[in-house]
Scaffold this motif. Structure first.
Motif, PDB file in Angstrom:
ATOM      1  N   GLY A 251       0.813  -1.221   0.000  1.00 56.76           N
ATOM      2  CA  GLY A 251       0.000   0.000   0.000  1.00 56.76           C
ATOM      3  C   GLY A 251       0.843   1.265   0.000  1.00 56.76           C
ATOM      4  O   GLY A 251       2.076   1.233   0.118  1.00 56.76           O
ATOM      5  N   GLY A 252       0.151   2.373  -0.208  1.00 55.42           N
ATOM      6  CA  GLY A 252       0.811   3.674  -0.120  1.00 55.42           C
ATOM      7  C   GLY A 252       1.720   4.024  -1.276  1.00 55.42           C
ATOM      8  O   GLY A 252       2.538   4.940  -1.171  1.00 55.42           O
ATOM      9  N   VAL A 253       1.614   3.304  -2.403  1.00 58.80           N
ATOM     10  CA  VAL A 253       2.491   3.617  -3.538  1.00 58.80           C
ATOM     11  C   VAL A 253       1.727   4.272  -4.701  1.00 58.80           C
ATOM     12  O   VAL A 253       2.314   4.545  -5.744  1.00 58.80           O
ATOM     13  CB  VAL A 253       3.247   2.364  -4.068  1.00 58.80           C
ATOM     14  N   SER A 254       0.423   4.509  -4.502  1.00 61.53           N
ATOM     15  CA  SER A 254      -0.340   5.164  -5.586  1.00 61.53           C
ATOM     16  C   SER A 254      -0.154   6.672  -5.488  1.00 61.53           C
ATOM     17  O   SER A 254       0.685   7.157  -4.736  1.00 61.53           O
ATOM     18  CB  SER A 254      -1.814   4.800  -5.466  1.00 61.53           C
ATOM     19  N   ALA A 255      -0.989   7.405  -6.228  1.00 62.25           N
ATOM     20  CA  ALA A 255      -0.813   8.860  -6.297  1.00 62.25           C
ATOM     21  C   ALA A 255      -1.745   9.608  -5.352  1.00 62.25           C
ATOM     22  O   ALA A 255      -1.937  10.816  -5.477  1.00 62.25           O
ATOM     23  CB  ALA A 255      -1.044   9.325  -7.727  1.00 62.25           C
ATOM     24  N   GLY A 256      -2.311   8.903  -4.372  1.00 62.85           N
ATOM     25  CA  GLY A 256      -3.254   9.547  -3.442  1.00 62.85           C
ATOM     26  C   GLY A 256      -2.560  10.515  -2.492  1.00 62.85           C
ATOM     27  O   GLY A 256      -1.336  10.515  -2.361  1.00 62.85           O
ATOM     28  N   ASP A 257      -3.404  11.323  -1.822  1.00 64.38           N
ATOM     29  CA  ASP A 257      -2.861  12.313  -0.881  1.00 64.38           C
ATOM     30  C   ASP A 257      -2.223  11.653   0.334  1.00 64.38           C
ATOM     31  O   ASP A 257      -1.481  12.297   1.072  1.00 64.38           O
ATOM     32  CB  ASP A 257      -3.995  13.232  -0.390  1.00 64.38           C
ATOM     33  N   GLY A 282      -1.544  -3.973 -10.749  1.00 65.55           N
ATOM     34  CA  GLY A 282      -0.225  -3.742 -10.148  1.00 65.55           C
ATOM     35  C   GLY A 282       0.570  -2.578 -10.678  1.00 65.55           C
ATOM     36  O   GLY A 282       1.750  -2.447 -10.339  1.00 65.55           O
ATOM     37  N   ALA A 283      -0.045  -1.698 -11.496  1.00 68.84           N
ATOM     38  CA  ALA A 283       0.720  -0.625 -12.151  1.00 68.84           C
ATOM     39  C   ALA A 283       1.553   0.249 -11.210  1.00 68.84           C
ATOM     40  O   ALA A 283       2.663   0.643 -11.569  1.00 68.84           O
ATOM     41  CB  ALA A 283      -0.217   0.252 -12.986  1.00 68.84           C
ATOM     42  N   PRO A 284       1.080   0.564  -9.987  1.00 66.98           N
ATOM     43  CA  PRO A 284       1.892   1.464  -9.147  1.00 66.98           C
ATOM     44  C   PRO A 284       3.136   0.819  -8.519  1.00 66.98           C
ATOM     45  O   PRO A 284       3.829   1.475  -7.740  1.00 66.98           O
ATOM     46  CB  PRO A 284       0.908   1.889  -8.034  1.00 66.98           C
ATOM     47  N   PHE A 285       3.443  -0.425  -8.861  1.00 67.69           N
ATOM     48  CA  PHE A 285       4.582  -1.149  -8.260  1.00 67.69           C
ATOM     49  C   PHE A 285       5.868  -0.316  -8.270  1.00 67.69           C
ATOM     50  O   PHE A 285       6.219   0.315  -9.261  1.00 67.69           O
ATOM     51  CB  PHE A 285       4.808  -2.458  -9.020  1.00 67.69           C
ATOM     52  N   VAL A 286       6.569  -0.353  -7.137  1.00 70.75           N
ATOM     53  CA  VAL A 286       7.816   0.392  -6.964  1.00 70.75           C
ATOM     54  C   VAL A 286       8.926  -0.568  -6.559  1.00 70.75           C
ATOM     55  O   VAL A 286       8.695  -1.477  -5.754  1.00 70.75           O
ATOM     56  CB  VAL A 286       7.628   1.461  -5.849  1.00 70.75           C
ATOM     57  N   GLY A 300      -1.561  -1.692  -2.622  1.00 76.98           N
ATOM     58  CA  GLY A 300      -2.323  -2.258  -1.512  1.00 76.98           C
ATOM     59  C   GLY A 300      -3.478  -3.143  -1.917  1.00 76.98           C
ATOM     60  O   GLY A 300      -3.892  -4.022  -1.148  1.00 76.98           O
ATOM     61  N   ASN A 301      -4.016  -2.940  -3.115  1.00 78.30           N
ATOM     62  CA  ASN A 301      -5.099  -3.818  -3.541  1.00 78.30           C
ATOM     63  C   ASN A 301      -4.605  -5.253  -3.462  1.00 78.30           C
ATOM     64  O   ASN A 301      -3.558  -5.580  -4.040  1.00 78.30           O
ATOM     65  CB  ASN A 301      -5.524  -3.485  -4.973  1.00 78.30           C
ATOM     66  N   PRO A 302      -5.317  -6.114  -2.765  1.00 77.71           N
ATOM     67  CA  PRO A 302      -4.761  -7.433  -2.466  1.00 77.71           C
ATOM     68  C   PRO A 302      -4.336  -8.251  -3.692  1.00 77.71           C
ATOM     69  O   PRO A 302      -3.312  -8.929  -3.648  1.00 77.71           O
ATOM     70  CB  PRO A 302      -5.889  -8.122  -1.705  1.00 77.71           C
ATOM     71  N   VAL A 303      -5.113  -8.199  -4.766  1.00 77.56           N
ATOM     72  CA  VAL A 303      -4.709  -8.986  -5.939  1.00 77.56           C
ATOM     73  C   VAL A 303      -3.468  -8.353  -6.576  1.00 77.56           C
ATOM     74  O   VAL A 303      -2.533  -9.050  -6.983  1.00 77.56           O
ATOM     75  CB  VAL A 303      -5.865  -9.127  -6.956  1.00 77.56           C
TER      76      VAL A 303
END
Ligand code: AMP
Ligand code: MG
Length: 409
Positions: A251-257, A282-286, A300-303
């Protein structure tokens, strides 16, 4: 955004090789061998009787109905103290060394004991005997000094049998990677805590810890960290300080605030090599590194978390241990129903693969997408649709990525 292949190359290229250690045989299951295993003696180490019966000289018994004098008995684990002479037979048990002189074993079911008028009993052979019957010759399975298991093999039950047979009671294996798991999210609660209406239970923690164990890792569970820049930074800093080989974040790797992972990694001196991938889910993977520590920031999305772990982290953990098979093999299957790719990314879709008369079949599983843990748990493989393939119809052949070493169907 880079492709899955490019992102995988970026990860593979930065995977260090862990040190090796000797472990007791009983603890070697699932570990990766770090040295070739040689036969310490011929296998089998002696001409071995493959049946219970009578050790005889074929030249004495070319015809059915031959009677031979029973000159003794050889049990498994014992060598005969005398050879089999002309006109003689010796009772022999499966696994016993065939005595000198004998060159064939007649199975007991093809013999009859006849009491002789005096002296030793005699055995009547109901079948003609040819040389070499029911004997496994010394060294026929492997010669002393030959390689039985190669470095890089993941030790399974069958490999333990080989290690034990050649007396390798402390095989050399890779040390296990030490992996920290940090789950982020204000809404995420421990599954033991009753969630309020807006909260969800932590699905990723248990899934990732289990997947790391399956990949040979030992885990430190950092629990759940709230979406707070300071707390996120502190948890990652502690994981870096504690000398982990890898850190897996959820979690916490997307573009949210309230997504602070990427910023925290930057602040802590983690070099980011991958910040987004053309993959669905899985696009936001870092992915980043600090020294030899690999850092995987999973969505963070489980899948998404489970799929990106499969694609990037699992192979990295196995590669670290020098596993030859660090990637699962791609398979091909015939689609049982239609699939659609509504993205311009490589799409991994849950399917259930079964074996049909003429190969593998993939049944699409209805899914609501990257949060649908139930659909993912029913899948035993993921169908792969490339960005330029907007869909696939029933009957079409598609590549499938198996989610376990063997397809359990
Ligand atoms: P994030 O990547 O943090 O933006 O989270 C994406 C989605 O996944 C949100 O709907 C989260 O509530 C959900 N999610 C995040 N972490 C977990 C977790 N550990 N277990 C289950 N769902 C999660
Ligand atoms: Mg979040």
């Amino acid at each position: 955004m880079i492709t899955v292949d490019e992102a995988q190359a970026a990860v593979w290229g930065r995977v260090p090789t862990l040190g090796a250690e000797a472990v007791v045989l009983e603890s070697a299951l699932s570990r990766i061998l770090r040295a070739n295993v040689l036969a310490d003696r011929d296998l089998p180490p002696f001409d071995r009787a493959a049946m219970d019966g009578f050790a005889v000289r074929a030249e004495d018994a070319g015809e059915a109905g031959t009677r031979l004098r029973v000159a003794g008995e050889i049990r498994a684990g014992v060598s005969s103290d005398r050879p089999v002479g002309a006109g003689e037979a010796m009772r022999i048990m499966t696994g016993a060394p065939v005595p000198e002189g004998a060159n064939s074993v007649v199975q007991v079911e093809r013999t009859r004991i006849e009491s002789a008028s005096s002296g030793d009993p005699e055995v009547l052979l109901e079948i003609p005997v040819t040389s070499g019957q029911n004997i496994v010759p010394r060294g026929s399975e492997a010669k002393a000094g030959s390689v039985l298991l190669r470095e890089g093999v993941r030790i399974g039950a069958a490999h333990l049998a080989v290690l034990a047979s050649v007396g390798q009671i402390e095989p050399l294996v890779s040390r296990r990677p030490r992996v920290a798991v940090i789950v982020t999210g204000d809404e995420v609660v421990n599954p033991r805590t009753p969630p309020n209406a807006a909260q969800i239970r932590n699905a990723n923690g248990p899934a990732l810890l289990a997947a790391i164990h399956e990949a040979g890792g030992v885990t430190s569970d950092f629990g759940i960290v709230s979406d707070d820049p300071r707390k996120t930074c502190d948890a990652i800093a502690r994981a870096l300080d504690e000398n982990h080989d890898a850190i897996v974040l959820s979690g916490g790797v997307s573009a949210g605030d309230f997504d602070f992972v990427e910023t925290a990694l930057g602040e802590l001196g983690v070099t980011l090599h991958v910040t987004a991938v053309r993959v669905k889910p899985g696009a936001p993977f870092v992915f980043g590194t600090k020294g030899t520590t690999l850092v995987f920031g999973l969505p963070g999305n489980p899948v998404s978390a489970q799929v990106t772990f499969e694609l990037f982290a699992r192979p990295a953990l196995l590669k670290m241990q020098s596993a030859l098979a660090f990637r699962r093999p791609m398979l091909e299957a015939t689609l049982d129903g239609p699939l659609a790719n509504r993205s311009n990314r490589r799409n991994y879709l849950p399917v259930r693969v079964t074996r049909g008369e003429d190969g593998l079949y993939a049944q699409p599983i209805r899914t609501q997408g990257s949060g649908d843990i139930v659909a993912h748990s029913v899948a035993n493989a993921l169908a792969v649709l490339e960005p330029d393939r907007t869909g696939a119809a029933a009957g079409e052949r598609i590549p499938v990525y198996p989610l376990s070493s063997f397809l359990e169907v």
